[in-house]
Design a protein around this motif. Structure first.
Motif: not given
Length: 270
Positions: A126-139
Protein backbone atom coordinates in the motif's frame (compact mmCIF):
# COMPACT_ATOMS: atom_id res chain seq x y z
CA UNK A 1 79.28 43.61 -27.51
CA UNK A 2 77.69 40.22 -28.05
CA UNK A 3 76.17 38.48 -25.08
CA UNK A 4 76.75 34.77 -24.74
CA UNK A 5 73.65 32.69 -24.18
CA UNK A 6 73.89 30.51 -21.07
CA UNK A 7 74.26 26.81 -21.63
CA UNK A 8 71.14 25.94 -19.64
CA UNK A 9 69.03 27.99 -22.05
CA UNK A 10 70.32 25.99 -25.01
CA UNK A 11 69.39 22.62 -23.56
CA UNK A 12 66.22 20.94 -24.83
CA UNK A 13 63.64 20.27 -22.16
CA UNK A 14 61.03 17.74 -23.10
CA UNK A 15 58.51 17.25 -20.36
CA UNK A 16 56.17 14.32 -20.87
CA UNK A 17 53.29 14.47 -18.44
CA UNK A 18 52.28 11.25 -16.77
CA UNK A 19 48.94 9.97 -17.96
CA UNK A 20 46.21 10.47 -15.44
CA UNK A 21 42.50 9.82 -15.26
CA UNK A 22 40.16 12.78 -14.90
CA UNK A 23 37.08 10.70 -14.19
CA UNK A 24 36.34 12.57 -10.95
CA UNK A 25 36.21 15.97 -12.66
CA UNK A 26 34.25 14.60 -15.61
CA UNK A 27 31.66 12.90 -13.42
CA UNK A 28 31.30 16.01 -11.27
CA UNK A 29 30.78 18.21 -14.33
CA UNK A 30 28.25 15.82 -15.84
CA UNK A 31 26.30 15.65 -12.57
CA UNK A 32 26.06 19.43 -12.31
CA UNK A 33 25.14 19.75 -15.99
CA UNK A 34 22.42 17.12 -15.59
CA UNK A 35 20.76 19.03 -12.75
CA UNK A 36 21.03 22.36 -14.58
CA UNK A 37 19.59 20.94 -17.79
CA UNK A 38 16.56 19.59 -15.94
CA UNK A 39 15.91 22.91 -14.24
CA UNK A 40 16.31 24.87 -17.47
CA UNK A 41 14.11 22.41 -19.35
CA UNK A 42 11.38 22.68 -16.72
CA UNK A 43 11.50 26.47 -16.52
CA UNK A 44 11.18 26.84 -20.30
CA UNK A 45 8.13 24.64 -20.74
CA UNK A 46 4.86 26.09 -21.91
CA UNK A 47 2.68 22.97 -21.85
CA UNK A 48 -0.14 24.00 -19.51
CA UNK A 49 -3.24 21.83 -19.55
CA UNK A 50 -5.36 24.01 -17.30
CA UNK A 51 -4.81 27.06 -15.12
CA UNK A 52 -1.82 26.57 -12.79
CA UNK A 53 -3.89 27.06 -9.63
CA UNK A 54 -6.45 24.41 -10.62
CA UNK A 55 -3.78 21.88 -11.59
CA UNK A 56 -1.68 22.42 -8.47
CA UNK A 57 -4.73 22.21 -6.19
CA UNK A 58 -5.87 19.01 -7.92
CA UNK A 59 -2.52 17.30 -7.46
CA UNK A 60 -2.17 18.33 -3.81
CA UNK A 61 -5.70 17.15 -2.96
CA UNK A 62 -5.14 13.82 -4.71
CA UNK A 63 -1.94 13.23 -2.76
CA UNK A 64 -3.66 14.06 0.53
CA UNK A 65 -6.63 11.81 -0.29
CA UNK A 66 -4.32 8.94 -1.18
CA UNK A 67 -2.41 9.41 2.06
CA UNK A 68 -5.56 9.02 4.21
CA UNK A 69 -7.28 6.45 2.00
CA UNK A 70 -7.74 2.98 3.44
CA UNK A 71 -8.80 1.34 0.19
CA UNK A 72 -6.55 0.34 -2.68
CA UNK A 73 -9.28 0.95 -5.27
CA UNK A 74 -8.86 4.71 -4.98
CA UNK A 75 -5.08 4.47 -5.22
CA UNK A 76 -5.30 2.20 -8.27
CA UNK A 77 -7.69 4.64 -9.95
CA UNK A 78 -5.42 7.65 -9.34
CA UNK A 79 -2.42 5.63 -10.52
CA UNK A 80 -4.19 4.67 -13.76
CA UNK A 81 -5.24 8.27 -14.42
CA UNK A 82 -1.72 9.51 -13.73
CA UNK A 83 -0.12 7.00 -16.10
CA UNK A 84 -2.64 7.83 -18.84
CA UNK A 85 -1.93 11.54 -18.43
CA UNK A 86 1.83 10.88 -18.45
CA UNK A 87 1.55 9.23 -21.86
CA UNK A 88 0.97 12.69 -23.34
CA UNK A 89 4.52 13.68 -22.37
CA UNK A 90 7.50 13.26 -24.66
CA UNK A 91 9.46 10.02 -24.44
CA UNK A 92 12.36 11.61 -22.58
CA UNK A 93 10.16 13.27 -19.96
CA UNK A 94 8.05 10.11 -19.56
CA UNK A 95 11.12 7.92 -19.06
CA UNK A 96 12.55 10.34 -16.50
CA UNK A 97 9.24 10.49 -14.62
CA UNK A 98 8.88 6.70 -14.47
CA UNK A 99 12.53 6.28 -13.44
CA UNK A 100 12.17 8.76 -10.56
CA UNK A 101 8.88 7.21 -9.41
CA UNK A 102 10.29 3.68 -9.48
CA UNK A 103 13.36 4.79 -7.52
CA UNK A 104 11.15 6.30 -4.81
CA UNK A 105 8.98 3.17 -4.73
CA UNK A 106 11.98 0.83 -4.39
CA UNK A 107 13.34 2.98 -1.57
CA UNK A 108 10.02 2.75 0.29
CA UNK A 109 10.02 -1.03 -0.27
CA UNK A 110 13.47 -1.33 1.29
CA UNK A 111 12.38 0.74 4.27
CA UNK A 112 9.19 -1.28 4.79
CA UNK A 113 10.74 -4.68 4.03
CA UNK A 114 11.00 -5.63 7.73
CA UNK A 115 7.24 -5.14 8.15
CA UNK A 116 6.61 -7.51 5.23
CA UNK A 117 8.94 -10.12 6.76
CA UNK A 118 7.09 -9.78 10.06
CA UNK A 119 3.76 -10.64 8.45
CA UNK A 120 2.40 -7.34 7.04
CA UNK A 121 3.09 -7.42 3.28
CA UNK A 122 -0.08 -5.44 2.56
CA UNK A 123 1.33 -2.40 4.36
CA UNK A 124 4.45 -2.46 2.22
CA UNK A 125 2.39 -2.80 -0.98
CA UNK A 126 0.00 0.00 0.00
CA UNK A 127 2.67 2.51 1.01
CA UNK A 128 4.95 1.78 -1.95
CA UNK A 129 2.06 2.19 -4.39
CA UNK A 130 1.06 5.51 -2.83
CA UNK A 131 4.66 6.72 -2.94
CA UNK A 132 4.93 5.80 -6.62
CA UNK A 133 1.69 7.59 -7.49
CA UNK A 134 2.53 10.69 -5.44
CA UNK A 135 5.96 11.06 -7.02
CA UNK A 136 4.47 10.46 -10.49
CA UNK A 137 1.89 13.20 -9.88
CA UNK A 138 4.56 15.67 -8.77
CA UNK A 139 6.70 14.79 -11.79
CA UNK A 140 3.70 15.32 -14.02
CA UNK A 141 3.13 18.79 -12.59
CA UNK A 142 6.79 19.71 -12.97
CA UNK A 143 6.72 18.61 -16.62
CA UNK A 144 3.56 20.46 -17.68
CA UNK A 145 3.88 23.64 -15.59
CA UNK A 146 6.75 26.15 -15.84
CA UNK A 147 8.23 27.00 -12.46
CA UNK A 148 7.10 30.63 -12.58
CA UNK A 149 3.51 29.41 -12.96
CA UNK A 150 3.86 27.30 -9.83
CA UNK A 151 5.03 30.29 -7.78
CA UNK A 152 2.17 32.30 -9.27
CA UNK A 153 -0.26 29.64 -8.04
CA UNK A 154 1.25 29.74 -4.55
CA UNK A 155 0.43 33.46 -4.35
CA UNK A 156 -3.14 32.71 -5.43
CA UNK A 157 -3.39 30.31 -2.45
CA UNK A 158 -2.22 33.10 -0.09
CA UNK A 159 1.12 31.45 0.66
CA UNK A 160 3.38 33.90 2.58
CA UNK A 161 5.57 36.08 0.38
CA UNK A 162 8.74 35.11 2.26
CA UNK A 163 8.17 31.45 1.35
CA UNK A 164 7.57 32.24 -2.34
CA UNK A 165 10.58 34.55 -2.41
CA UNK A 166 12.86 31.94 -0.81
CA UNK A 167 11.68 29.22 -3.19
CA UNK A 168 11.95 31.43 -6.26
CA UNK A 169 15.42 32.75 -5.46
CA UNK A 170 16.68 29.29 -4.50
CA UNK A 171 15.77 27.80 -7.87
CA UNK A 172 17.30 30.72 -9.77
CA UNK A 173 20.54 30.65 -7.79
CA UNK A 174 20.92 26.91 -8.13
CA UNK A 175 21.30 27.53 -11.86
CA UNK A 176 23.62 30.54 -11.46
CA UNK A 177 25.89 28.88 -8.89
CA UNK A 178 25.83 25.69 -10.94
CA UNK A 179 27.32 27.64 -13.84
CA UNK A 180 30.03 28.89 -11.49
CA UNK A 181 30.84 25.32 -10.44
CA UNK A 182 30.97 24.18 -14.07
CA UNK A 183 33.40 26.96 -14.99
CA UNK A 184 35.67 26.15 -12.05
CA UNK A 185 35.65 22.42 -12.80
CA UNK A 186 36.51 23.09 -16.43
CA UNK A 187 39.32 25.44 -15.39
CA UNK A 188 40.65 22.84 -12.95
CA UNK A 189 40.51 20.15 -15.62
CA UNK A 190 42.41 22.31 -18.15
CA UNK A 191 45.10 23.21 -15.60
CA UNK A 192 45.63 19.68 -14.32
CA UNK A 193 49.00 18.42 -15.54
CA UNK A 194 50.55 15.14 -14.52
CA UNK A 195 49.26 12.56 -12.11
CA UNK A 196 47.32 13.61 -9.05
CA UNK A 197 45.78 11.01 -6.80
CA UNK A 198 44.07 13.56 -4.56
CA UNK A 199 41.71 15.30 -6.95
CA UNK A 200 38.91 14.89 -4.43
CA UNK A 201 40.53 17.52 -2.23
CA UNK A 202 39.82 20.12 -4.92
CA UNK A 203 36.11 19.78 -4.18
CA UNK A 204 36.49 21.76 -0.95
CA UNK A 205 38.11 24.60 -2.90
CA UNK A 206 35.31 24.60 -5.46
CA UNK A 207 32.68 24.71 -2.72
CA UNK A 208 34.54 27.45 -0.87
CA UNK A 209 34.79 29.67 -3.94
CA UNK A 210 31.11 28.98 -4.72
CA UNK A 211 30.14 30.07 -1.21
CA UNK A 212 32.12 33.30 -1.50
CA UNK A 213 30.62 33.91 -4.93
CA UNK A 214 27.12 33.36 -3.52
CA UNK A 215 27.73 36.01 -0.87
CA UNK A 216 28.88 38.44 -3.52
CA UNK A 217 25.90 37.67 -5.75
CA UNK A 218 23.52 38.04 -2.79
CA UNK A 219 24.82 41.56 -2.11
CA UNK A 220 24.49 42.44 -5.79
CA UNK A 221 20.94 41.05 -5.92
CA UNK A 222 19.93 42.99 -2.81
CA UNK A 223 21.22 46.24 -4.30
CA UNK A 224 19.53 45.57 -7.65
CA UNK A 225 16.16 44.75 -6.06
CA UNK A 226 16.37 47.76 -3.74
CA UNK A 227 17.02 50.02 -6.74
CA UNK A 228 13.96 48.58 -8.46
CA UNK A 229 11.75 49.25 -5.44
CA UNK A 230 11.09 45.61 -4.53
CA UNK A 231 9.89 45.30 -0.93
CA UNK A 232 9.41 41.55 -0.72
CA UNK A 233 5.74 41.60 -1.70
CA UNK A 234 4.42 39.58 -4.62
CA UNK A 235 1.36 40.79 -6.47
CA UNK A 236 -1.54 38.43 -6.94
CA UNK A 237 -2.15 37.23 -10.50
CA UNK A 238 -5.10 38.68 -12.32
CA UNK A 239 -8.23 36.57 -12.38
CA UNK A 240 -8.37 34.55 -15.55
CA UNK A 241 -11.45 33.17 -17.25
CA UNK A 242 -11.86 29.44 -16.74
CA UNK A 243 -11.56 27.31 -19.86
CA UNK A 244 -12.98 23.92 -20.72
CA UNK A 245 -9.71 22.39 -19.52
CA UNK A 246 -10.30 23.87 -16.08
CA UNK A 247 -13.83 22.49 -16.07
CA UNK A 248 -12.57 19.04 -17.09
CA UNK A 249 -9.94 19.12 -14.36
CA UNK A 250 -12.51 20.19 -11.78
CA UNK A 251 -14.88 17.40 -12.85
CA UNK A 252 -12.04 14.89 -12.60
CA UNK A 253 -11.23 16.05 -9.08
CA UNK A 254 -14.91 15.90 -8.09
CA UNK A 255 -15.09 12.33 -9.42
CA UNK A 256 -12.01 11.37 -7.43
CA UNK A 257 -13.46 12.87 -4.23
CA UNK A 258 -16.74 11.02 -4.83
CA UNK A 259 -14.85 7.76 -5.37
CA UNK A 260 -12.84 8.38 -2.21
CA UNK A 261 -15.99 8.97 -0.13
CA UNK A 262 -17.67 5.90 -1.64
CA UNK A 263 -14.76 3.56 -0.99
CA UNK A 264 -14.28 4.83 2.55
CA UNK A 265 -18.00 4.36 3.24
CA UNK A 266 -17.88 0.85 1.80
CA UNK A 267 -14.99 -0.02 4.09
CA UNK A 268 -16.81 1.28 7.14
CA UNK A 269 -19.88 -0.88 6.31
CA UNK A 270 -17.81 -4.02 5.65
Amino acid sequence: MATKVPEWMLQNEEYIATKDSDGFLTRSSLSVLSVLSRIRETSSKGLIWASPSVMLLTVLLLIVLMAVSKNMIFSYTVLAETLLASLLLCNKALARSIKTSLSAMFLSILILLPSALLGSPRTMLTVSLKVFTSVALLNLVSQVLPFNKITESLKAFHVPDIFIFTLDITIKYIVMLGDVCINMLNALKLRSVGKNREKGKSLSGVLGVTFLKSREMADEMYGAMACRGFEGEYTRPRNRALSWKDAATALFLAAMIALFIYTQHAISLA
